[in-house]
Design a protein around this motif. Structure first.
Motif, PDB file in Angstrom:
ATOM      1  N   ALA A  63       0.836  -1.197   0.000  1.00 54.31           N
ATOM      2  CA  ALA A  63       0.000   0.000   0.000  1.00 54.31           C
ATOM      3  C   ALA A  63       0.870   1.247   0.000  1.00 54.31           C
ATOM      4  O   ALA A  63       0.578   2.231  -0.682  1.00 54.31           O
ATOM      5  N   GLY A  67       2.146   1.905  -3.390  1.00 51.88           N
ATOM      6  CA  GLY A  67       1.150   2.236  -4.390  1.00 51.88           C
ATOM      7  C   GLY A  67       0.661   1.062  -5.205  1.00 51.88           C
ATOM      8  O   GLY A  67      -0.083   1.246  -6.177  1.00 51.88           O
ATOM      9  N   ILE A 107      -1.290  -1.347  -4.030  1.00 59.98           N
ATOM     10  CA  ILE A 107      -2.636  -1.675  -3.569  1.00 59.98           C
ATOM     11  C   ILE A 107      -3.262  -0.410  -3.014  1.00 59.98           C
ATOM     12  O   ILE A 107      -2.609   0.367  -2.316  1.00 59.98           O
ATOM     13  N   SER A 108      -4.539  -0.215  -3.300  1.00 58.95           N
ATOM     14  CA  SER A 108      -5.263   0.922  -2.747  1.00 58.95           C
ATOM     15  C   SER A 108      -5.424   0.759  -1.236  1.00 58.95           C
ATOM     16  O   SER A 108      -5.653  -0.360  -0.757  1.00 58.95           O
ATOM     17  N   PRO A 109      -5.303   1.835  -0.463  1.00 63.64           N
ATOM     18  CA  PRO A 109      -5.458   1.725   0.994  1.00 63.64           C
ATOM     19  C   PRO A 109      -6.793   1.130   1.408  1.00 63.64           C
ATOM     20  O   PRO A 109      -6.881   0.417   2.415  1.00 63.64           O
ATOM     21  N   ARG A 110      -7.858   1.375   0.651  1.00 62.55           N
ATOM     22  CA  ARG A 110      -9.175   0.844   1.003  1.00 62.55           C
ATOM     23  C   ARG A 110      -9.228  -0.667   0.916  1.00 62.55           C
ATOM     24  O   ARG A 110     -10.075  -1.295   1.545  1.00 62.55           O
ATOM     25  N   HIS A 111      -8.322  -1.263   0.157  1.00 61.54           N
ATOM     26  CA  HIS A 111      -8.344  -2.708  -0.021  1.00 61.54           C
ATOM     27  C   HIS A 111      -7.414  -3.420   0.951  1.00 61.54           C
ATOM     28  O   HIS A 111      -7.335  -4.647   0.929  1.00 61.54           O
ATOM     29  N   ILE A 147       0.409   5.083   4.310  1.00 62.34           N
ATOM     30  CA  ILE A 147       0.107   6.057   3.257  1.00 62.34           C
ATOM     31  C   ILE A 147       0.781   7.394   3.565  1.00 62.34           C
ATOM     32  O   ILE A 147       1.265   8.085   2.653  1.00 62.34           O
ATOM     33  N   ARG A 167     -10.524  -7.647  -5.374  1.00 60.26           N
ATOM     34  CA  ARG A 167     -10.050  -6.283  -5.595  1.00 60.26           C
ATOM     35  C   ARG A 167      -8.517  -6.214  -5.621  1.00 60.26           C
ATOM     36  O   ARG A 167      -7.929  -5.527  -6.459  1.00 60.26           O
ATOM     37  N   GLU A 181      -6.127  -5.198  -8.805  1.00 64.75           N
ATOM     38  CA  GLU A 181      -5.125  -4.112  -8.746  1.00 64.75           C
ATOM     39  C   GLU A 181      -3.747  -4.619  -9.144  1.00 64.75           C
ATOM     40  O   GLU A 181      -3.003  -3.921  -9.838  1.00 64.75           O
ATOM     41  N   SER A 207      -1.694  -3.156 -12.256  1.00 63.07           N
ATOM     42  CA  SER A 207      -0.354  -2.586 -12.052  1.00 63.07           C
ATOM     43  C   SER A 207       0.677  -3.260 -12.942  1.00 63.07           C
ATOM     44  O   SER A 207       1.716  -2.666 -13.253  1.00 63.07           O
ATOM     45  N   GLU A 247       1.642   4.575 -10.018  1.00 63.73           N
ATOM     46  CA  GLU A 247       1.190   5.906  -9.624  1.00 63.73           C
ATOM     47  C   GLU A 247       2.294   6.568  -8.796  1.00 63.73           C
ATOM     48  O   GLU A 247       2.869   5.947  -7.900  1.00 63.73           O
TER      49      GLU A 247
END
Length: 459
Positions: free
Chosen positions: A57, A60, A62-66, A147, A411, A415, A419, A425
């Motif tokens: 995370a 970048g 993995i999204s923090p929400r996941h 993050i 999810r 990702e 990626s 990102e």
């Protein structure tokens, strides 16, 4: 059948807390439907963080929400209370609870009564009285820290790219990580990989301009993967121009200068502290027995030793390891044991309520995997040693299989697939840490948290 109505209190919403409550939901489904059992989960956050994904995370990938699992969705048959238990009087079966509402009402803590107690508050960072540590260092145990560290690293590259002062540039591009365990090595490996990739988009910052330093007090890193794989990891990190310093301690980071026990001094704006954990301070505010390390004394059945109707597992508990002949040996406080202990703990509580015999927790440690960045890793599983791409792939497969819920698995896999098809990102969203700063500045007020004069709240 449960003879009387049982109120089960689960303190903590981490690995053990969530998985135990989830197991109880399934094992006591009929009793919950008849109102014979009530499960209350008290946790400071409304989600469980899957910590092995924190380094990815931060990089970048993995999204923090996941990386987090919403407890209200998973534990739909439990009562979720967002708050903190500050003290427990098990003799009276009461717990002192503070929630956001009690803080607003200023009425003090409320008393929560229970019949069965599951104590799984987890651990906190183990810090030392090092000058400047509390002022300048950042931990790596929560998704917010991961993050925040990603944003911070990219911001330091922005500072280095725009300054004309060589001292400021050198400090901005120096990153010191303290602790050679999983958290420190994986965080360093992923962030160095991310920063090296990000540097290609800066006209005056090159990967070789950055200094990455790993400080470890013992003579080896990643002891969980074995001595041979630990040595390979040191060699791999040094090949990437990462300065690995063994048998070295951080003595001070005051005035943004990292002073090491070997005499080295590094002006730096980034000190990441991952040098171990200690049990939650809540344990000291209970009447339950603790060992010399401040962890709950437990039996192989995951009951608190010498106490009835109290259960524990995970980081906060000292559970005997029945798979070894060595007397007094305890299971390691890691996710591999925590998830399995939670399953056994949920089963034993159900057995206890039904008057059935308890099961003994037994799990032989199968090994460990660690990521060192994209396509790089080490593993020691079932006696087999892997390194490089195979170990990295095993790391991803293992943790994908362990992350809770099919939703999160899908999810994360999506990702990872994206990626691999598109570029990384490289965006920093540091202003998220102080979202009102911009509006307060526009409204004529003084932006809060303005140590550097940056109105966007940059660190």
């Amino acid at each position: 059948m449960v003879k009387e109505r049982a109120r089960i209190l689960v303190v903590g919403g981490g690995y053990v807390g969530m998985y135990t409550a989830l197991r109880l939901q399934r094992k006591l489904k009929r009793e919950l439907g008849r109102g014979e059992v009530e499960i209350t989960v008290v946790t400071p956050d409304p989600y469980m963080t899957y910590q092995p994904f924190l380094p990815e995370a931060a990089a970048g990938s993995i999204s923090p929400r996941h990386v987090v699992v919403p407890l209200r969705r998973v534990l739909d048959r439990c009562r979720i209370v967002i708050g903190e238990v500050t003290a427990i009087d098990h003799a009276k079966r009461t717990a002192a609870l503070i929630t956001l509402a009690t803080e607003e009402e200023k009425t003090g803590s409320e008393q929560l009564t229970y019949d069965e107690l599951v104590l799984a508050p987890g651990s906190i960072s183990r810090t030392l009285p090092i000058p400047g540590l509390a002022d300048h260092a950042i931990g790596f145990k929560t998704v917010e820290e991961a993050i925040g560290l990603r944003n911070h690293v990219i911001e330091q590259m922005d500072i280095a790219s725009s300054t004309r002062d060589p001292a400021i540039r050198d400090a901005a591009l120096t990153f010191v990580f303290v602790g050679g365990g999983y958290a420190g090595v994986e965080a360093l490996g992923e962030l160095e990989d991310m920063a090296r990739y990000t540097a290609r988009y800066y006209h005056n910052v090159r990967p070789e301009d950055m200094k990455w330093i790993l400080v470890e007090a013992s003579d080896r890193i990643l002891p969980e993967v074995g001595e041979e794989m630990g040595r390979y990891t040191v060699t791999e990190l040094r090949r990437r121009n990462i300065d690995v310093r063994l048998n070295t301690r951080l003595e001070s980071c005051a005035d943004r200068v990292a002073v090491l026990s070997d005499g080295a001094r590094f002006p730096t704006r980034t000190v990441v502290w991952t040098a171990g954990v200690k049990p939650s301070p809540l344990l000291a505010a209970t009447d339950l027995p603790l060992n010399e390390r401040g962890r709950l004394k437990c039996t192989p059945q995951l009951t608190v030793d010498g106490v009835t109707h109290a259960w524990a597992a995970g980081d906060a508990s000292a559970v005997p390891d029945v798979t070894v002949d060595e007397p007094g040996r305890e299971t390691a406080p890691n996710a591999q044991h925590a998830v399995r202990q939670a399953k056994a703990l949920g089963d034993n509580i159900a057995h206890s309520l039904r008057g059935e015999p308890l099961e003994t927790y037994s799990h032989k440690y199968v090994g460990s995997v660690a990521s060192l960045g994209l396509h790089k890793g080490v593993a020691h599983v079932y006696g087999r040693k892997l390194k490089g791409y195979p170990a990295w792939f095993m790391h991803r497969v293992y943790h994908l299989s362990r992350v809770p819920t099919f939703n999160r698995k899908a999810r994360v896999l999506a990702e990872w697939t994206l990626s691999g098809l598109f570029k990384r990102e490289i965006v920093s969203l540091g202003s998220l840490e102080h979202p009102r700063a911009e509006f307060e500045l526009a409204a004529g007020g003084k932006p809060p948290h303005e140590p550097t004069g940056d109105p966007k709240g940059s660190s």
